[in-house]
Design a protein around this motif. Structure first.
Motif, PDB file in Angstrom:
ATOM      1  N   TRP A 289      19.889 -20.002 -18.302  1.00 59.15           N
ATOM      2  CA  TRP A 289      18.928 -18.926 -18.109  1.00 59.15           C
ATOM      3  C   TRP A 289      17.969 -18.923 -19.304  1.00 59.15           C
ATOM      4  O   TRP A 289      18.404 -19.066 -20.464  1.00 59.15           O
ATOM      5  N   PHE A 290      16.710 -18.766 -18.987  1.00 64.07           N
ATOM      6  CA  PHE A 290      15.654 -18.660 -19.984  1.00 64.07           C
ATOM      7  C   PHE A 290      14.845 -17.415 -19.668  1.00 64.07           C
ATOM      8  O   PHE A 290      14.950 -16.853 -18.582  1.00 64.07           O
ATOM      9  N   ARG A 291      14.033 -16.978 -20.614  1.00 68.50           N
ATOM     10  CA  ARG A 291      13.171 -15.830 -20.348  1.00 68.50           C
ATOM     11  C   ARG A 291      11.848 -15.994 -21.072  1.00 68.50           C
ATOM     12  O   ARG A 291      11.756 -16.699 -22.078  1.00 68.50           O
ATOM     13  N   GLN A 292      10.835 -15.335 -20.535  1.00 68.24           N
ATOM     14  CA  GLN A 292       9.518 -15.359 -21.154  1.00 68.24           C
ATOM     15  C   GLN A 292       8.894 -13.979 -21.071  1.00 68.24           C
ATOM     16  O   GLN A 292       8.669 -13.460 -19.970  1.00 68.24           O
ATOM     17  N   ALA A 293       8.647 -13.405 -22.223  1.00 68.97           N
ATOM     18  CA  ALA A 293       7.992 -12.102 -22.305  1.00 68.97           C
ATOM     19  C   ALA A 293       6.482 -12.307 -22.375  1.00 68.97           C
ATOM     20  O   ALA A 293       6.014 -13.376 -22.794  1.00 68.97           O
ATOM     21  N   PRO A 294       5.704 -11.300 -21.992  1.00 64.94           N
ATOM     22  CA  PRO A 294       4.246 -11.434 -22.038  1.00 64.94           C
ATOM     23  C   PRO A 294       3.755 -11.803 -23.433  1.00 64.94           C
ATOM     24  O   PRO A 294       4.148 -11.192 -24.429  1.00 64.94           O
ATOM     25  N   GLY A 295       2.930 -12.830 -23.499  1.00 65.44           N
ATOM     26  CA  GLY A 295       2.357 -13.245 -24.770  1.00 65.44           C
ATOM     27  C   GLY A 295       3.291 -14.027 -25.674  1.00 65.44           C
ATOM     28  O   GLY A 295       2.936 -14.340 -26.805  1.00 65.44           O
ATOM     29  N   LYS A 296       4.481 -14.323 -25.179  1.00 63.79           N
ATOM     30  CA  LYS A 296       5.457 -15.049 -25.995  1.00 63.79           C
ATOM     31  C   LYS A 296       5.847 -16.350 -25.310  1.00 63.79           C
ATOM     32  O   LYS A 296       5.658 -16.526 -24.107  1.00 63.79           O
ATOM     33  N   GLU A 297       6.432 -17.248 -26.089  1.00 64.48           N
ATOM     34  CA  GLU A 297       6.912 -18.495 -25.529  1.00 64.48           C
ATOM     35  C   GLU A 297       8.228 -18.272 -24.792  1.00 64.48           C
ATOM     36  O   GLU A 297       8.978 -17.333 -25.079  1.00 64.48           O
ATOM     37  N   ARG A 298       8.489 -19.175 -23.882  1.00 70.64           N
ATOM     38  CA  ARG A 298       9.764 -19.147 -23.176  1.00 70.64           C
ATOM     39  C   ARG A 298      10.898 -19.370 -24.182  1.00 70.64           C
ATOM     40  O   ARG A 298      10.767 -20.208 -25.084  1.00 70.64           O
ATOM     41  N   GLU A 299      11.987 -18.638 -24.004  1.00 68.23           N
ATOM     42  CA  GLU A 299      13.120 -18.801 -24.915  1.00 68.23           C
ATOM     43  C   GLU A 299      14.428 -18.958 -24.153  1.00 68.23           C
ATOM     44  O   GLU A 299      14.603 -18.439 -23.055  1.00 68.23           O
ATOM     45  N   PHE A 300      15.326 -19.651 -24.779  1.00 72.31           N
ATOM     46  CA  PHE A 300      16.660 -19.885 -24.231  1.00 72.31           C
ATOM     47  C   PHE A 300      17.466 -18.596 -24.276  1.00 72.31           C
ATOM     48  O   PHE A 300      17.378 -17.832 -25.231  1.00 72.31           O
ATOM     49  N   VAL A 301      18.277 -18.378 -23.242  1.00 72.70           N
ATOM     50  CA  VAL A 301      19.160 -17.216 -23.198  1.00 72.70           C
ATOM     51  C   VAL A 301      20.625 -17.645 -23.201  1.00 72.70           C
ATOM     52  O   VAL A 301      21.408 -17.213 -24.045  1.00 72.70           O
ATOM     53  N   ALA A 302      20.996 -18.495 -22.236  1.00 70.51           N
ATOM     54  CA  ALA A 302      22.398 -18.891 -22.115  1.00 70.51           C
ATOM     55  C   ALA A 302      22.515 -20.150 -21.273  1.00 70.51           C
ATOM     56  O   ALA A 302      21.657 -20.419 -20.431  1.00 70.51           O
ATOM     57  N   THR A 303      23.571 -20.932 -21.508  1.00 72.40           N
ATOM     58  CA  THR A 303      23.905 -22.078 -20.682  1.00 72.40           C
ATOM     59  C   THR A 303      25.380 -22.050 -20.335  1.00 72.40           C
ATOM     60  O   THR A 303      26.191 -21.408 -21.025  1.00 72.40           O
ATOM     61  N   ILE A 304      25.720 -22.783 -19.261  1.00 69.05           N
ATOM     62  CA  ILE A 304      27.103 -22.883 -18.822  1.00 69.05           C
ATOM     63  C   ILE A 304      27.337 -24.298 -18.326  1.00 69.05           C
ATOM     64  O   ILE A 304      26.467 -24.910 -17.698  1.00 69.05           O
ATOM     65  N   SER A 305      28.519 -24.830 -18.605  1.00 72.27           N
ATOM     66  CA  SER A 305      28.851 -26.178 -18.192  1.00 72.27           C
ATOM     67  C   SER A 305      29.063 -26.248 -16.681  1.00 72.27           C
ATOM     68  O   SER A 305      29.187 -25.223 -16.009  1.00 72.27           O
ATOM     69  N   GLY A 306      29.123 -27.459 -16.160  1.00 67.99           N
ATOM     70  CA  GLY A 306      29.281 -27.652 -14.738  1.00 67.99           C
ATOM     71  C   GLY A 306      30.551 -27.014 -14.173  1.00 67.99           C
ATOM     72  O   GLY A 306      30.545 -26.474 -13.065  1.00 67.99           O
ATOM     73  N   SER A 307      31.614 -27.081 -14.923  1.00 68.36           N
ATOM     74  CA  SER A 307      32.883 -26.501 -14.484  1.00 68.36           C
ATOM     75  C   SER A 307      32.939 -24.989 -14.700  1.00 68.36           C
ATOM     76  O   SER A 307      33.785 -24.305 -14.140  1.00 68.36           O
ATOM     77  N   GLY A 308      32.052 -24.492 -15.561  1.00 69.84           N
ATOM     78  CA  GLY A 308      32.078 -23.080 -15.923  1.00 69.84           C
ATOM     79  C   GLY A 308      32.985 -22.771 -17.093  1.00 69.84           C
ATOM     80  O   GLY A 308      33.085 -21.623 -17.521  1.00 69.84           O
ATOM     81  N   GLY A 309      33.618 -23.799 -17.641  1.00 69.71           N
ATOM     82  CA  GLY A 309      34.585 -23.571 -18.701  1.00 69.71           C
ATOM     83  C   GLY A 309      34.005 -23.387 -20.091  1.00 69.71           C
ATOM     84  O   GLY A 309      34.711 -22.962 -21.013  1.00 69.71           O
ATOM     85  N   ALA A 310      32.729 -23.685 -20.244  1.00 67.59           N
ATOM     86  CA  ALA A 310      32.101 -23.554 -21.558  1.00 67.59           C
ATOM     87  C   ALA A 310      30.760 -22.864 -21.412  1.00 67.59           C
ATOM     88  O   ALA A 310      30.008 -23.125 -20.464  1.00 67.59           O
ATOM     89  N   THR A 311      30.480 -21.983 -22.352  1.00 69.49           N
ATOM     90  CA  THR A 311      29.216 -21.243 -22.337  1.00 69.49           C
ATOM     91  C   THR A 311      28.606 -21.235 -23.738  1.00 69.49           C
ATOM     92  O   THR A 311      29.307 -21.431 -24.740  1.00 69.49           O
ATOM     93  N   PHE A 312      27.311 -20.972 -23.773  1.00 69.71           N
ATOM     94  CA  PHE A 312      26.586 -20.950 -25.051  1.00 69.71           C
ATOM     95  C   PHE A 312      25.483 -19.914 -24.928  1.00 69.71           C
ATOM     96  O   PHE A 312      24.828 -19.821 -23.885  1.00 69.71           O
ATOM     97  N   TYR A 313      25.281 -19.116 -25.994  1.00 72.22           N
ATOM     98  CA  TYR A 313      24.339 -18.008 -25.921  1.00 72.22           C
ATOM     99  C   TYR A 313      23.373 -18.006 -27.106  1.00 72.22           C
ATOM    100  O   TYR A 313      23.722 -18.407 -28.220  1.00 72.22           O
ATOM    101  N   ALA A 314      22.201 -17.479 -26.844  1.00 79.01           N
ATOM    102  CA  ALA A 314      21.282 -17.175 -27.929  1.00 79.01           C
ATOM    103  C   ALA A 314      21.863 -16.009 -28.734  1.00 79.01           C
ATOM    104  O   ALA A 314      22.514 -15.119 -28.169  1.00 79.01           O
ATOM    105  N   ASP A 315      21.598 -16.002 -30.023  1.00 76.22           N
ATOM    106  CA  ASP A 315      22.128 -14.937 -30.875  1.00 76.22           C
ATOM    107  C   ASP A 315      21.656 -13.562 -30.413  1.00 76.22           C
ATOM    108  O   ASP A 315      22.381 -12.571 -30.539  1.00 76.22           O
ATOM    109  N   SER A 316      20.453 -13.506 -29.865  1.00 76.69           N
ATOM    110  CA  SER A 316      19.868 -12.219 -29.484  1.00 76.69           C
ATOM    111  C   SER A 316      20.595 -11.549 -28.319  1.00 76.69           C
ATOM    112  O   SER A 316      20.446 -10.336 -28.113  1.00 76.69           O
TER     113      SER A 316
END
Length: 125
Positions: free
Chosen positions: A36-63
């Motif tokens: 998942w990514f997001r883009q606010a008005p006037g800002k660049e797109r930023e990373f939010v979270a990722t998940i592996s194919g199996s769903g067993g591993a996840t990674f998040y933006a600090d925010s």
């Protein structure tokens, strides 16, 4: 490539919750790292979270760490983003994205070949 369609966005008050869904087509969904990514008005797109194919591993933006949870149901070809304790600064268009391969810490948007159309999330103060 897979085709992706997001849903679940909307208007919510600060402190509230929303759950985004991303439905994917194609028989190779379970082999895709989803993000998942997001883009606010006037800002660049930023990373939010990722998940592996199996769903067993996840990674998040600090925010969003500790407030958002990414998950997936490979039987339904769907990935979710549960967003709790929402803040006005979470207001953005949220995009679902997918890529084949491995490595949930590879979060550069250009590495993702499949993108949804986006769904608006607005958090009022």
């Amino acid at each position: 490539q897979v085709q992706l369609v997001e849903s679940g966005g909307g208007l919510v008050q600060a402190g509230g919750s929303l759950r985004l869904s991303c439905a994917a087509s194609g028989r190779t969904f379970s082999t895709y790292v989803m993000g998942w990514f997001r883009q606010a008005p006037g800002k660049e797109r930023e990373f939010v979270a990722t998940i592996s194919g199996s769903g067993g591993a996840t990674f998040y933006a600090d925010s969003v760490k500790g407030r958002f949870t990414i998950s997936r149901d490979n039987a339904k070809n769907t990935v979710y983003l549960q967003m709790n304790s929402l803040k006005p600064e979470d207001t953005a268009v949220y995009y679902c994205a997918g890529r084949s391969g491995f490595g949930i810490t590879v979060v550069a948007g250009e590495r993702f070949g499949s993108w949804g159309q986006g769904t608006q999330v607005t958090v009022s103060s």
